[in-house]
Design a protein around this motif. Structure first.
Motif, short mmCIF file in Angstrom:
data_model
loop_
_atom_site.label_atom_id
_atom_site.label_comp_id
_atom_site.label_asym_id
_atom_site.label_seq_id
_atom_site.Cartn_x
_atom_site.Cartn_y
_atom_site.Cartn_z
N VAL A 140 42.72 42.69 44.53
CA VAL A 140 43.72 43.32 45.32
C VAL A 140 42.79 43.47 46.65
O VAL A 140 43.34 43.81 47.72
N SER A 141 41.42 43.15 46.68
CA SER A 141 40.79 43.55 47.83
C SER A 141 41.07 42.34 48.72
O SER A 141 40.45 42.56 50.05
N ALA A 142 41.52 41.35 48.30
CA ALA A 142 42.37 40.12 49.42
C ALA A 142 43.46 40.51 50.25
O ALA A 142 43.66 39.70 51.15
N PHE A 143 44.33 41.67 49.68
CA PHE A 143 45.38 41.73 50.50
C PHE A 143 45.22 42.37 51.76
O PHE A 143 46.15 42.05 52.59
N ALA A 144 44.15 43.04 52.17
CA ALA A 144 43.97 43.56 53.29
C ALA A 144 42.29 43.69 53.66
O ALA A 144 41.69 43.59 52.84
N PRO A 145 41.74 43.50 54.75
CA PRO A 145 40.57 43.66 55.24
C PRO A 145 39.85 45.16 54.68
O PRO A 145 40.66 46.08 54.35
N MET A 146 38.86 45.07 54.19
CA MET A 146 38.10 46.08 53.34
C MET A 146 36.71 46.50 53.79
O MET A 146 35.74 45.74 53.42
N PRO A 147 36.84 47.54 54.89
CA PRO A 147 35.28 47.78 55.37
C PRO A 147 34.54 48.33 54.13
O PRO A 147 35.23 49.13 53.13
N TRP A 148 33.26 48.23 54.26
CA TRP A 148 32.53 48.62 52.97
C TRP A 148 32.65 47.76 51.67
O TRP A 148 31.81 47.72 51.10
N GLN A 149 33.52 46.64 51.84
CA GLN A 149 33.62 45.40 50.89
C GLN A 149 33.98 44.46 51.67
O GLN A 149 34.79 43.35 51.00
N ALA A 150 33.31 44.12 53.01
CA ALA A 150 33.97 43.22 53.74
C ALA A 150 33.65 41.63 52.99
O ALA A 150 34.69 40.95 53.36
N VAL A 151 32.59 41.43 52.62
CA VAL A 151 32.24 40.03 52.42
C VAL A 151 32.93 39.79 50.86
O VAL A 151 33.67 38.66 51.10
N TYR A 152 32.83 40.79 50.11
CA TYR A 152 33.91 40.54 48.93
C TYR A 152 35.34 40.26 49.00
O TYR A 152 35.65 39.40 48.54
N GLY A 153 35.86 41.15 49.78
CA GLY A 153 37.42 41.10 50.13
C GLY A 153 37.48 39.77 50.85
O GLY A 153 38.59 39.11 50.51
N ALA A 154 36.75 39.18 51.86
CA ALA A 154 37.00 38.02 52.53
C ALA A 154 36.81 36.88 51.66
O ALA A 154 37.48 35.94 51.43
N SER A 155 35.85 36.85 50.49
CA SER A 155 35.70 35.51 49.52
C SER A 155 37.08 35.86 48.71
O SER A 155 37.51 34.67 48.21
N LYS A 156 37.58 36.87 48.43
CA LYS A 156 38.88 36.78 47.66
C LYS A 156 40.01 36.72 48.53
O LYS A 156 40.94 35.94 47.85
N ALA A 157 39.94 36.62 49.55
CA ALA A 157 41.14 36.11 50.66
C ALA A 157 41.07 34.69 50.56
O ALA A 157 42.14 33.89 50.43
N TYR A 158 39.99 34.22 50.66
CA TYR A 158 39.69 32.69 50.54
C TYR A 158 40.21 32.33 49.29
O TYR A 158 41.09 31.13 49.24
N VAL A 159 39.95 32.91 48.17
CA VAL A 159 40.67 32.35 46.76
C VAL A 159 42.07 32.55 46.82
O VAL A 159 42.82 31.48 46.54
N ARG A 160 42.89 33.58 47.50
CA ARG A 160 44.06 33.85 47.42
C ARG A 160 44.84 32.51 48.10
O ARG A 160 45.75 31.77 47.69
N SER A 161 44.16 32.18 49.38
CA SER A 161 44.83 31.05 50.17
C SER A 161 44.62 29.95 49.27
O SER A 161 45.49 28.95 49.25
N LEU A 162 43.31 29.45 48.79
CA LEU A 162 43.31 28.14 48.16
C LEU A 162 44.23 28.26 47.09
O LEU A 162 44.76 26.92 46.79
N VAL A 163 44.38 29.07 46.03
CA VAL A 163 45.08 29.04 44.81
C VAL A 163 46.40 28.77 45.26
O VAL A 163 46.99 27.70 44.50
N PHE A 164 46.92 29.25 46.35
CA PHE A 164 48.60 29.01 46.82
C PHE A 164 48.71 27.60 47.26
O PHE A 164 49.62 26.81 46.96
N ALA A 165 47.71 27.14 47.82
CA ALA A 165 47.64 25.59 48.25
C ALA A 165 47.51 24.59 47.17
O ALA A 165 48.40 23.57 46.96
#
Length: 262
Positions: A140-165
């Motif tokens: 769920v950290s991929a749904f929106a930017p997560m201050p204090w969890q910025a890198v983890y959230g961004a890495s999971k946003a990549y996962v989300r985009s890749l999976v749908f593609a």
């Protein structure tokens, strides 16, 4: 030979997936358990051996290390299996202000959550065929930017985009790829009650129920599963509210550096 592969299977969600897959898919010939910790994998294989006729193959690999992808590829090329179930689950999480974080922790999240997840797909998808499915663990950290969890959230946003593609790429082949986006889980990586700030107050998932539902949905061709109504509502809010505004509400302010790899 029909097999299942579970990465990050030494503990937590991956271990729960291994238990359910061993019981649910009795037609499998082998179940491959992948994680860093050999002894834990061997203990899990021994524990589950009586619940299925499938043989277990322990594959101790650190998927954050790029040199290990070739080794897995060689094992697959030699065995020539059909991967019926793939659980792409290995992950790593740390919290804290980006300016204060250890560079090694930041790189470990990128190496495992981004590179490792991507290369497991590249290595395994050629061995999947019509009727096969994959579950990729996002957050769920991929749904929106997560201050204090910025890198983890961004890495999971990549996962989300890749999976749908790649879900769309594989759809015509009859291979389903589903994104599992869990919230808090009582695992080594997120022990109940240990989270600082807001994160420790969020609802925790029932691991067994989450895994059972995930497998059922993936079998039926579902593309995304976010357990619990609370996290479903958060996913909807993240779609409707601008990211810059959401970031003000999602900030953790924990300052912690909790987290473990699988």
């Amino acid at each position: 030979m029909d097999i299942a592969i579970i990465t990050g299977s030494s503990s937590g969600l991956g271990r729960e997936f291994a238990r359910h897959i061993a019981n649910r898919y009795q037609q499998l010939d082998e179940i491959w358990l992948i994680a860093r910790r050999r002894e834990r994998l061997k203990a899990l294989a021994s524990e589950l051996a009586s619940s299925t006729h499938a043989a277990f193959r322990v594959v101790p690999l650190d998927l954050a290390d790029s040199s290990n992808y070739g080794g897995l590829g060689e094992l697959l090329a030699d065995a020539k299996p059909v991967i019926r179930v793939l659980v792409n689950n290995a992950g790593y999480e740390r919290e804290g202000l980006l300016r204060d974080m250890e560079p090694d922790d930041m790189l470990a999240m990128i190496d495992l959550n981004v590179k490792g997840m991507t290369m497991i797909n590249r290595t395994c998808l050629p061995y999947m065929s019509r009727g096969s499915f994959e579950i990729v663990t996002g957050s769920v950290s991929a749904f929106a930017p997560m201050p204090w969890q910025a890198v983890y959230g961004a890495s999971k946003a990549y996962v989300r985009s890749l999976v749908f593609a790649i879900r769309e790429e594989e759809r015509r082949r009859g291979v389903n790829i589903m994104l599992l986006s869990p919230g808090n889980m009582d695992t080594e990586m997120n022990v109940r009650g240990s989270g600082g700030g807001k994160i420790g107050m969020l609802p925790y998932l029932n691991l067994a129920r989450t895994v059972e539902r995930s497998l059922s949905l993936a079998e039926r061709g579902c593309g995304e599963y976010t357990p619990l109504m609370f996290y479903k509502a958060y996913r909807l809010a993240a779609k409707l509210v601008p990211a810059t505004v959401m970031a003000r509400f999602t900030r953790l302010d924990s300052g912690g550096t909790n987290g473990r790899g699988l």
